[in-house]
Design an enzyme around this catalytic site. Structure first.
Site, PDB file in Angstrom:
ATOM      1  N   ARG A   7       0.815  -1.223   0.000  1.00 15.81           N
ATOM      2  CA  ARG A   7       0.000   0.000   0.000  1.00 15.81           C
ATOM      3  C   ARG A   7       0.850   1.276   0.000  1.00 15.81           C
ATOM      4  NH1 ARG A   7      -3.220  -3.515  -0.824  1.00 15.81           N
ATOM      5  NH2 ARG A   7      -5.258  -3.802   0.136  1.00 15.81           N
ATOM      6  N   GLU A  49      -4.086   3.409   6.767  1.00 16.28           N
ATOM      7  CA  GLU A  49      -3.929   3.228   5.323  1.00 16.28           C
ATOM      8  C   GLU A  49      -4.471   4.470   4.606  1.00 16.28           C
ATOM      9  OE1 GLU A  49      -5.106  -0.489   3.424  1.00 16.28           O
ATOM     10  OE2 GLU A  49      -5.814   0.630   1.692  1.00 16.28           O
ATOM     11  N   SER A  90     -10.329  -0.049   3.560  1.00 15.15           N
ATOM     12  CA  SER A  90      -9.649  -0.376   4.815  1.00 15.15           C
ATOM     13  C   SER A  90      -9.096   0.899   5.431  1.00 15.15           C
ATOM     14  CB  SER A  90      -8.482  -1.334   4.563  1.00 15.15           C
ATOM     15  OG  SER A  90      -8.956  -2.557   4.068  1.00 15.15           O
TER      16      SER A  90
HETATM   17  N1  EPU Z   1     -11.529 -10.636  10.364  1.00 14.40           N
HETATM   18  C1  EPU Z   1     -12.156 -10.688  11.572  1.00 14.40           C
HETATM   19  N2  EPU Z   1     -13.075  -9.721  11.892  1.00 14.40           N
HETATM   20  C2  EPU Z   1     -13.368  -8.698  11.034  1.00 14.40           C
HETATM   21  C3  EPU Z   1     -12.709  -8.639   9.799  1.00 14.40           C
HETATM   22  C4  EPU Z   1     -11.790  -9.619   9.469  1.00 14.40           C
HETATM   23  O1  EPU Z   1     -11.905 -11.576  12.375  1.00 14.40           O
HETATM   24  O2  EPU Z   1     -14.201  -7.860  11.401  1.00 14.40           O
HETATM   25  C5  EPU Z   1     -10.569 -11.687   9.991  1.00 14.40           C
HETATM   26  C6  EPU Z   1     -11.098 -12.536   8.825  1.00 14.40           C
HETATM   27  O3  EPU Z   1     -11.936 -13.554   9.275  1.00 14.40           O
HETATM   28  C7  EPU Z   1      -9.827 -13.029   8.183  1.00 14.40           C
HETATM   29  C8  EPU Z   1      -8.811 -11.910   8.464  1.00 14.40           C
HETATM   30  O4  EPU Z   1      -9.364 -11.122   9.517  1.00 14.40           O
HETATM   31  O5  EPU Z   1      -9.386 -14.175   8.838  1.00 14.40           O
HETATM   32  C9  EPU Z   1      -8.540 -11.043   7.220  1.00 14.40           C
HETATM   33  O6  EPU Z   1      -9.760 -10.426   6.787  1.00 14.40           O
HETATM   34  P1  EPU Z   1     -10.124 -10.248   5.245  1.00 14.40           P
HETATM   35  O7  EPU Z   1     -10.005 -11.559   4.532  1.00 14.40           O
HETATM   36  O8  EPU Z   1     -11.417  -9.537   5.175  1.00 14.40           O
HETATM   37  O9  EPU Z   1      -8.983  -9.360   4.638  1.00 14.40           O
HETATM   38  P2  EPU Z   1      -8.326  -8.018   5.176  1.00 14.40           P
HETATM   39  O10 EPU Z   1      -6.927  -8.347   5.563  1.00 14.40           O
HETATM   40  O11 EPU Z   1      -9.167  -7.338   6.180  1.00 14.40           O
HETATM   41  C10 EPU Z   1      -7.318  -7.216   2.894  1.00 14.40           C
HETATM   42  C11 EPU Z   1      -7.123  -5.831   2.305  1.00 14.40           C
HETATM   43  C12 EPU Z   1      -8.348  -5.407   1.524  1.00 14.40           C
HETATM   44  C13 EPU Z   1      -8.617  -6.445   0.441  1.00 14.40           C
HETATM   45  C14 EPU Z   1      -8.851  -7.795   1.127  1.00 14.40           C
HETATM   46  C15 EPU Z   1      -9.192  -8.883   0.116  1.00 14.40           C
HETATM   47  C16 EPU Z   1      -5.683  -4.491   3.761  1.00 14.40           C
HETATM   48  C17 EPU Z   1      -5.619  -3.499   4.860  1.00 14.40           C
HETATM   49  N3  EPU Z   1      -6.916  -4.877   3.391  1.00 14.40           N
HETATM   50  O12 EPU Z   1      -8.347  -7.109   3.851  1.00 14.40           O
HETATM   51  O13 EPU Z   1      -8.041  -4.169   0.893  1.00 14.40           O
HETATM   52  O14 EPU Z   1      -9.753  -6.082  -0.326  1.00 14.40           O
HETATM   53  O15 EPU Z   1      -7.674  -8.137   1.874  1.00 14.40           O
HETATM   54  O16 EPU Z   1      -8.148  -9.674  -0.164  1.00 14.40           O
HETATM   55  O17 EPU Z   1      -4.644  -4.902   3.248  1.00 14.40           O
HETATM   56  C18 EPU Z   1      -8.195  -1.806   1.114  1.00 14.40           C
HETATM   57  O18 EPU Z   1      -6.971  -1.802   1.161  1.00 14.40           O
HETATM   58  O19 EPU Z   1      -8.871  -0.744   1.162  1.00 14.40           O
HETATM   59  C19 EPU Z   1      -8.881  -3.090   1.046  1.00 14.40           C
HETATM   60  C20 EPU Z   1     -10.195  -3.174   1.105  1.00 14.40           C
END
Ligand code: EPU
Length: 297
Positions: A171, A290, A220
């Site tokens: 990012r 972010e 995010s």
């Molecule tokens: N989780 C929780 N509770 C929540 C949210 C998530 O326990 O309220 C857990 C999920 O169950 C999972 C882990 O956290 O085990 C990761 O969550 P998720 O798969 O939703 O991915 P993320 O890491 O939150 C990242 C990117 C997103 C991207 C998704 C899809 C970042 C900060 N975020 O989200 O990017 O769309 O992966 O791969 O890197 C963005 O940067 O704006 C963005 C939306």
């Protein structure tokens, strides 16, 4: 007054005053820009930046407004909204100006059976913002298919940067500092692929985003800390659904703050501080933003 000089250069019918910025952000939050100009071509973008430099007017470059929180009091100086949106497909390369919507870029790639941009499916914003913030999902980022980026530098020179000059990271890139290197266009080098395979890849990324809220947000809020997830940590700190004014930590995904209607930037900021404080207290982890905070002290 610098307004008059600037309006002479940019056109009095084109340079607007006191323009509310909330409708120009995906959060739907923020005060007004003192001065506002839509740059419809790269030439206009260059002209606006050079004029601001010459007249010593502070400026902010606005793309799709998808990764920012604008302060309630708004922004002094000039906001330049980038709407240069020419593109060209040449064999397996796409040339796109900074104002091309990212969704459009993904669409163009699909139409030409070109693979490499599937990770950007569903991400709002423009090419400029996506390149500067190295948008992506699931360990795939837009920089993986960037060949070069053309920028306008502080001294008004147009420079071609190769991918390796851009210091892409998670990012981040050296283009993220809004005022010193302004993205004019980028060249993407893609791979010809069977449309069926492109569709499958695209669906995989859409599926990964299916737990994300549909309400107005800035995506995010925090970067994921190494080997963990900001959403998981905020959730485990018990903050899902927490509200301040009309801003809320999404009950669906804790790394999203949503605007329930008339949220103020100060409400969002209070939730940001709350999440950072609780996660620090409970897990000893420092959550790094972010999104960019614009117009705050
Ligand atoms: N989780 C929780 N509770 C929540 C949210 C998530 O326990 O309220 C857990 C999920 O169950 C999972 C882990 O956290 O085990 C990761 O969550 P998720 O798969 O939703 O991915 P993320 O890491 O939150 C990242 C990117 C997103 C991207 C998704 C899809 C970042 C900060 N975020 O989200 O990017 O769309 O992966 O791969 O890197 C963005 O940067 O704006 C963005 C939306």
């Amino acid at each position: 007054m610098f307004n008059n000089k600037l309006s002479k250069i940019l056109g009095s019918d084109r340079l607007k005053k006191n323009v509310p910025l909330a409708p120009h952000t995906t959060f739907g939050i923020g005060g007004s820009a003192q001065l506002f100009y839509k740059a419809k071509t790269s030439k206009e973008l260059i002209k606006a930046i050079k004029a601001a430099h010459k007249l010593k007017i502070p400026y902010f470059i606005l793309g799709g407004g998808s990764n920012i929180l604008v302060a309630d009091r708004g922004l002094a100086g000039l906001v330049v909204k980038v709407q240069s949106s020419k593109f060209k497909v040449q064999s397996y390369k796409i040339f796109a100006e900074a104002g091309v919507p990212l969704t459009k870029l993904v669409e163009i790639a699909q139409e030409h059976s070109l693979s490499g941009l599937e990770c950007c499916i569903g991400i709002p914003g423009t090419v400029g913002g996506a390149v500067a913030g190295n948008a992506g999902a699931k360990n795939q980022w837009i920089n993986q298919c960037i060949k070069s980026v053309t920028i306008l530098d502080k001294s008004g020179k147009i420079i071609n940067l190769k991918k390796d000059d851009c210091q892409f990271g998670y990012r981040s890139s050296c283009l993220r500092d809004n005022s010193s290197k302004i993205i004019l266009k980028a060249i993407f080098e893609l791979k010809r692929e069977n449309p069926k395979i492109i569709k499958e890849k695209t669906n995989k990324f859409l599926e990964a985003r299916s737990n994300q809220p549909k309400e107005k947000s800035a995506g995010s809020i925090f970067k994921n800390p190494a080997n963990d997830s900001a959403g998981r940590l905020i959730d485990a700190a018990g903050l899902k659904g927490k509200r301040v004014g009309e801003a809320q930590i999404s009950p669906q995904h804790a790394n999203f703050i949503i605007n329930l209607g008339r949220a103020k930037a100060k409400d969002v900021l209070a939730l940001i501080k709350l999440a950072q404080g609780r996660v620090r207290e409970k897990f000893g982890v420092e959550l790094e933003l972010e999104i960019q905070l614009i117009g705050f002290n």
